[in-house]
Write a protein that holds these residues in place. Structure first.
Motif, PDB file in Angstrom:
ATOM      1  N   ASN A  43       0.810  -1.223   0.000  1.00 52.23           N
ATOM      2  CA  ASN A  43       0.000   0.000   0.000  1.00 52.23           C
ATOM      3  C   ASN A  43       0.838   1.265   0.000  1.00 52.23           C
ATOM      4  O   ASN A  43       0.317   2.358   0.280  1.00 52.23           O
ATOM      5  CB  ASN A  43      -0.932  -0.015   1.215  1.00 52.23           C
ATOM      6  CG  ASN A  43      -2.121  -0.942   1.015  1.00 52.23           C
ATOM      7  OD1 ASN A  43      -3.032  -0.652   0.251  1.00 52.23           O
ATOM      8  ND2 ASN A  43      -2.111  -2.083   1.691  1.00 52.23           N
ATOM      9  N   GLY A  44       2.118   1.139  -0.320  1.00 48.87           N
ATOM     10  CA  GLY A  44       2.944   2.325  -0.513  1.00 48.87           C
ATOM     11  C   GLY A  44       3.824   2.732   0.643  1.00 48.87           C
ATOM     12  O   GLY A  44       4.540   3.734   0.566  1.00 48.87           O
ATOM     13  N   TYR A  45       3.796   1.983   1.743  1.00 49.78           N
ATOM     14  CA  TYR A  45       4.660   2.299   2.877  1.00 49.78           C
ATOM     15  C   TYR A  45       6.062   1.769   2.625  1.00 49.78           C
ATOM     16  O   TYR A  45       6.239   0.648   2.122  1.00 49.78           O
ATOM     17  CB  TYR A  45       4.111   1.682   4.165  1.00 49.78           C
ATOM     18  CG  TYR A  45       2.855   2.360   4.651  1.00 49.78           C
ATOM     19  CD1 TYR A  45       2.914   3.407   5.559  1.00 49.78           C
ATOM     20  CD2 TYR A  45       1.610   1.968   4.165  1.00 49.78           C
ATOM     21  CE1 TYR A  45       1.761   4.040   5.985  1.00 49.78           C
ATOM     22  CE2 TYR A  45       0.455   2.600   4.583  1.00 49.78           C
ATOM     23  CZ  TYR A  45       0.540   3.635   5.491  1.00 49.78           C
ATOM     24  OH  TYR A  45      -0.598   4.267   5.899  1.00 49.78           O
ATOM     25  N   GLU A  46       7.054   2.573   2.960  1.00 49.07           N
ATOM     26  CA  GLU A  46       8.445   2.139   2.854  1.00 49.07           C
ATOM     27  C   GLU A  46       8.942   1.787   4.245  1.00 49.07           C
ATOM     28  O   GLU A  46       8.917   2.626   5.155  1.00 49.07           O
ATOM     29  CB  GLU A  46       9.311   3.231   2.242  1.00 49.07           C
ATOM     30  CG  GLU A  46       8.976   3.534   0.781  1.00 49.07           C
ATOM     31  CD  GLU A  46       9.859   4.621   0.205  1.00 49.07           C
ATOM     32  OE1 GLU A  46      10.947   4.872   0.771  1.00 49.07           O
ATOM     33  OE2 GLU A  46       9.449   5.229  -0.805  1.00 49.07           O
ATOM     34  N   LEU A  47       9.355   0.521   4.411  1.00 49.20           N
ATOM     35  CA  LEU A  47       9.833   0.044   5.703  1.00 49.20           C
ATOM     36  C   LEU A  47      11.221  -0.556   5.532  1.00 49.20           C
ATOM     37  O   LEU A  47      11.451  -1.390   4.653  1.00 49.20           O
ATOM     38  CB  LEU A  47       8.886  -1.008   6.282  1.00 49.20           C
ATOM     39  CG  LEU A  47       7.527  -0.466   6.706  1.00 49.20           C
ATOM     40  CD1 LEU A  47       6.417  -1.125   5.926  1.00 49.20           C
ATOM     41  CD2 LEU A  47       7.316  -0.662   8.194  1.00 49.20           C
ATOM     42  N   GLU A  48      12.136  -0.077   6.360  1.00 54.68           N
ATOM     43  CA  GLU A  48      13.485  -0.637   6.373  1.00 54.68           C
ATOM     44  C   GLU A  48      13.501  -1.834   7.320  1.00 54.68           C
ATOM     45  O   GLU A  48      12.988  -1.757   8.435  1.00 54.68           O
ATOM     46  CB  GLU A  48      14.475   0.423   6.851  1.00 54.68           C
ATOM     47  CG  GLU A  48      15.923  -0.010   6.794  1.00 54.68           C
ATOM     48  CD  GLU A  48      16.876   1.080   7.246  1.00 54.68           C
ATOM     49  OE1 GLU A  48      18.090   0.848   7.211  1.00 54.68           O
ATOM     50  OE2 GLU A  48      16.386   2.167   7.643  1.00 54.68           O
ATOM     51  N   ALA A  49      14.053  -2.942   6.858  1.00 52.46           N
ATOM     52  CA  ALA A  49      14.148  -4.154   7.671  1.00 52.46           C
ATOM     53  C   ALA A  49      15.608  -4.563   7.795  1.00 52.46           C
ATOM     54  O   ALA A  49      16.303  -4.728   6.782  1.00 52.46           O
ATOM     55  CB  ALA A  49      13.339  -5.283   7.055  1.00 52.46           C
ATOM     56  N   VAL A  50      16.085  -4.698   9.030  1.00 52.80           N
ATOM     57  CA  VAL A  50      17.472  -5.065   9.298  1.00 52.80           C
ATOM     58  C   VAL A  50      17.494  -6.275  10.230  1.00 52.80           C
ATOM     59  O   VAL A  50      16.844  -6.248  11.283  1.00 52.80           O
ATOM     60  CB  VAL A  50      18.251  -3.894   9.942  1.00 52.80           C
ATOM     61  CG1 VAL A  50      19.677  -4.319  10.293  1.00 52.80           C
ATOM     62  CG2 VAL A  50      18.270  -2.690   9.003  1.00 52.80           C
ATOM     63  N   PRO A  51      18.196  -7.344   9.837  1.00 52.44           N
ATOM     64  CA  PRO A  51      18.256  -8.532  10.703  1.00 52.44           C
ATOM     65  C   PRO A  51      18.739  -8.185  12.106  1.00 52.44           C
ATOM     66  O   PRO A  51      19.651  -7.382  12.286  1.00 52.44           O
ATOM     67  CB  PRO A  51      19.261  -9.440   9.977  1.00 52.44           C
ATOM     68  CG  PRO A  51      19.163  -9.018   8.536  1.00 52.44           C
ATOM     69  CD  PRO A  51      18.922  -7.537   8.574  1.00 52.44           C
ATOM     70  N   ARG A  52      18.096  -8.774  13.090  1.00 50.92           N
ATOM     71  CA  ARG A  52      18.395  -8.610  14.519  1.00 50.92           C
ATOM     72  C   ARG A  52      18.098  -7.202  15.053  1.00 50.92           C
ATOM     73  O   ARG A  52      18.376  -6.907  16.207  1.00 50.92           O
ATOM     74  CB  ARG A  52      19.847  -9.014  14.842  1.00 50.92           C
ATOM     75  CG  ARG A  52      20.109 -10.496  14.643  1.00 50.92           C
ATOM     76  CD  ARG A  52      21.520 -10.865  15.077  1.00 50.92           C
ATOM     77  NE  ARG A  52      22.523 -10.229  14.239  1.00 50.92           N
ATOM     78  CZ  ARG A  52      22.908 -10.693  13.054  1.00 50.92           C
ATOM     79  NH1 ARG A  52      22.368 -11.799  12.565  1.00 50.92           N
ATOM     80  NH2 ARG A  52      23.832 -10.073  12.354  1.00 50.92           N
TER      81      ARG A  52
END
Length: 321
Positions: A43-52
C-alpha cells in the motif's frame, strides 16, 4: 490491527522495533506481523528491515484509509467505526444508508474520491481523488428536530479550529457553513437529518475539505473562489489522516459540550470565528434580496440582519455576499 501496527511504527519511526516486540505488544504471531508488514509495503509504505534489529518506518503515503486514520486518532467515540471507500457516488448517500441500518453514533464514511459529491442547496462539490477529505459523520443526538441545524454551526467551529491546530493556518466561517482562508472557500459542511416528528434518529454531517489541491486541480469556474490548505501555505503537503483526526477530536469536544450544556458556548465561539458578523452583506433568498448588517445568530443558528430602516430580518437560508 493494521491501524495499531501503523501507530506503533509511527511512534518508533526514529529507531527499529523488532518483530518479536511488535508480536508481544499487539498480541499477534510473528507470521501475522510479517503479513501485515507486507500489506503495508503493497500500500505504498516504505519500511526498512534489518536482521536482529527489526523494522523502521521510512515513508508514509498520504492515504485516508481506516488504518491510517486509526493510527493517529485520539477520540473516545467519534470515528471509532470507520468505513473507507476508494470511490463512492457520495459519502453522504452511503452514510444515510448506514444510519438507516442502525450504524452506531460516531461512524464516519471516508472516500478518496466522490463522483457526485454535493454541497448546500443541491450544488455539486468538486471531489478529485488523492487531494482532499470527503467524509460523512453519523451522530444520534437526543435533541428535537428543530435544533438539528445547530450542529452545522458546531461543525463549522470544530473544522475551523482543527485547521488552525493541524496546519497553523487561520481560517474563518462564512454563515452558515463555509470555511474560508483569505476570503476563498476551503471547506464546506452539509448537514442532513433522519427524524420522526418529535425526535432525531440521526444527523448526517458531510464535510468536504480541500487539503492538498493545487490550482490545476480546480475547474476554471472555481479558480477565483476556492483554495486549499496547501495553496494557502506555499504548497506544503499535509497528512489527510492527521487533519481528519484533529477534526474529529475538535468535533467530539464541542459535541460533548453541546450535549451537556446546550448551544450557548458553541454560539459564542461561532460568532468569534465568523467573518460574517458585523459586516454589511447581501442575503439572497428564494423570494428576495436583502441588504443589511449581520448582527449575530439566534440560539437556533438563524442569521439576524439589521436592515437600513433598523428592522431585524431573520435569515434562515440564503446566499451571502
Amino acid at each position: 490491527m493494521r491501524g495499531k501496527l501503523l501507530q506503533l511504527l509511527m511512534q518508533t519511526s526514529d529507531t527499529f522495533v523488532s518483530g518479536q516486540e511488535i508480536s508481544e505488544r499487539l498480541g499477534i504471531s510473528r507470521t501475522a506481523v510479517w503479513k501485515h508488514i507486507e500489506e503495508l509495503r503493497k500500500n505504498g509504505y516504505e519500511l526498512e528491515a534489518v536482521p536482529r534489529k527489526g523494522y523502521r518506518l521510512v515513508h508514509t503515503p498520504n492515504h485516508v484509509t481506516k488504518a491510517e486514520i486509526e493510527a493517529v486518532l485520539s477520540t473516545n467515540r467519534l470515528g471509532k467505526n470507520i468505513v473507507y471507500k476508494g470511490e463512492v457516488t457520495s459519502t453522504q448517500a452511503l452514510a444515510h444508508d448506514l444510519a438507516r441500518s442502525g450504524a452506531e453514533e460516531g461512524t464516519i464514511v471516508v472516500a478518496d474520491e466522490q463522483r457526485e459529491g454535493k454541497g448546500r442547496l443541491g450544488r455539486e462539490w468538486h471531489s478529485p481523488p488523492g487531494t482532499g477529505l470527503w467524509c460523512s459523520l453519523i451522530l444520534r443526538p437526543d435533541v428535537p428536530p428543530q435544533n438539528a441545524p445547530q450542529l452545522t454551526l458546531l461543525t463549522a467551529v470544530a473544522v475551523t479550529e482543527a485547521i488552525k491546530e493541524a496546519t497553523s493556518i487561520d481560517a474563518s466561517i462564512k454563515w452558515p457553513n463555509d470555511i474560508l482562508i483569505d476570503q476563498k472557500k476551503t471547506a464546506g459542511i452539509l448537514t442532513e437529518m433522519q427524524s420522526e416528528p418529535d425526535r432525531v434518529q440521526a444527523v448526517i454531517i458531510g464535510m468536504g475539505i480541500n487539503v492538498n489541491q493545487q490550482m490545476e486541480h480546480f475547474p476554471d469556474e472555481l479558480l477565483s473562489v476556492a483554495t486549499s490548505l496547501s495553496i494557502s501555505s506555499n504548497q506544503q503537503t499535509y497528512s489527510r489522516a492527521q487533519v481528519i483526526a484533529v477534526i474529529l477530536q475538535r468535533l467530539e469536544h464541542w459535541y460533548d459540550e453541546y450535549l451537556k450544556n446546550g448551544f450557548t458556548k458553541v454560539k459564542q465561539q461561532w460568532e468569534k470565528l465568523s467573518v460574517t458578523i458585523g459586516k454589511e452583506i447581501t442575503a439572497t433568498t428564494v423570494q428576495k434580496t436583502i441588504r443589511g448588517v449581520a448582527k449575530g445568530i439566534t440560539e437556533d443558528g438563524v442569521l439576524m440582519l439589521r436592515k437600513p430602516d433598523g428592522d431585524i430580518e431573520h435569515i434562515y437560508s440564503a446566499d451571502i455576499h
